[in-house]
Scaffold this motif. Structure first.
Motif: not given
Lengths: 187, 184
Positions: A147-150, A160, A142
């Motif tokens: 960016c978003g990371c999940s 993302q 992230a």
């Protein structure tokens, strides 16, 4: 009961009456905390290695890391009762559970999924089996790609944006244990 | 009790202890384990804020600020009980009960301790009432291998000499021993 034990109580202890103390306190000739040497293989104190899941490997570990201690133990240890111990083992008691086998490093699969329009997410699978802490990796990605990371599954990260080509270089660089050949680009 | 303990799944919440709770905890520990007094500040430094980890099955753990567990408590126990790693550092906290050599492997797989293992020639008993927490040592070994709760007084153990004498709570290589990373 209380009267009997009060004789045993050392003069220097002023304990509540409810708990009779009749066991030795800290020894004045020993410095605490004691430093107990644990086995790197089975995590038990060294003297319990023989009851561990794999005494042979513990021995090898000891030979590698602390050869002096091994000699000491051999000098003072009792080698004669080993045969009896072996015999007893067949007779019952589960003994120690066998250590879990280390899961073999699996392929790291990089995948790309299209979202709306020209937007992508990158899916990374198989990091945990390569001894990567998933939670740390998630934070790292992230930050790195801003960016978003999940975490999207047990052993799966969703990042993302399209970062597949970056990941291929980045993964072995960041985690030395990852074999570049194990990384598979499926996008 | 900790046979199936798992540091990821069994934990329900982690909170920092309040100052008053820390005081209460220390007071409690001093009461239960008189010998702990001299080292209490080493175990729980004044500046450190311990954490309370609540787990399934009414188990509570006290950890230091880095998340390394120090004490545990379960539903029926009135006092906090030190973990084996802590006990290895300060072995005088609990009263020792020694089992004979043949019992070691059974204890290490989590079995309760039967009276004959406590009364045979290799064993040593230290007078204690029922429900006392004790450290279980082993014949010819230096370190404790388990922590247990006396199911009958030591006198009864010697007289009756049958059945479970000490209930094993926490032993080497159980789920609590193998906690590595600490609780966050």
């Amino acid at each position: 009961m209380a009267e009997a034990s009060s004789e045993d109580v050392d003069s220097n202890t002023n304990a509540p009456v409810s708990v009779p103390i009749n066991y030795p306190g800290p020894r004045s000739d020993v410095r605490y905390p004691l430093n107990t040497q644990y086995c790197g293989e089975c995590t038990l104190p060294l003297e319990y290695c023989e009851y561990g899941p794999d005494p042979e490997r513990c021995r090898e570990w000891l030979e590698r890391t602390l050869p002096d201690l091994l000699n000491q133990m051999q000098a003072s240890g009792s080698g004669d009762d080993k045969g009896g111990e072996k015999k007893r083992q067949t007779r019952g008691g589960k003994g120690m559970p066998k250590g879990k086998k280390k899961s073999e490093a699996q392929k790291i699969i990089l995948n790309k999924q299209q979202r709306k329009g020209n937007k992508f997410v990158t899916i990374v699978q198989g990091l945990a089996s390569n001894e990567v802490d998933i939670e740390l990796a998630r934070k790292f990605f992230a930050q790195k790609f801003s960016c978003g990371c999940s975490k999207s599954g047990d052993d799966e990260l969703t990042i993302q944006g399209d970062v597949v080509s970056e990941l291929i270089d980045l993964l072995p660089e960041k985690w030395n244990q990852i074999n570049p050949e194990l990384i598979e680009d499926k996008s | 009790m900790f046979k199936k303990f798992n540091e990821k799944d069994s934990v329900t919440s982690v909170t920092q202890l309040r100052n008053t709770d820390v005081k209460r905890l220390k007071h409690r520990l001093q009461q239960d384990f008189p010998h702990i007094e001299s080292v209490l500040d080493e175990i729980l430094p004044k500046k450190d804020t311990p954490k309370l980890v609540k787990c399934q099955d009414h188990i509570e753990l006290i950890t230091d600020s880095t998340g390394q567990p120090l004490f545990f408590r379960f539903r029926d126990s009135t006092s906090y009980i030190p973990l084996l790693r802590l006990l290895h550092k300060y072995p005088f906290i609990l009263r020792p009960q020694q089992v004979d050599k043949g019992a070691i492997r059974f204890v290490l797989s989590g079995a309760n301790i039967m009276c004959p293992g406590l009364t045979s020639p290799g064993a040593k008993l230290c007078d204690a009432p029922k429900d006392a927490i004790c450290a279980i040592m082993a014949e010819g070994k230096e370190h404790a291998l388990a922590i247990g709760l006396l199911k009958m007084s030591t006198q009864d153990i010697q007289h009756i000499n049958k059945g479970v004498g000490i209930e094993t709570l926490h032993y080497l290589n159980d789920g609590l021993w193998t906690v590595k990373q600490g609780f966050k």
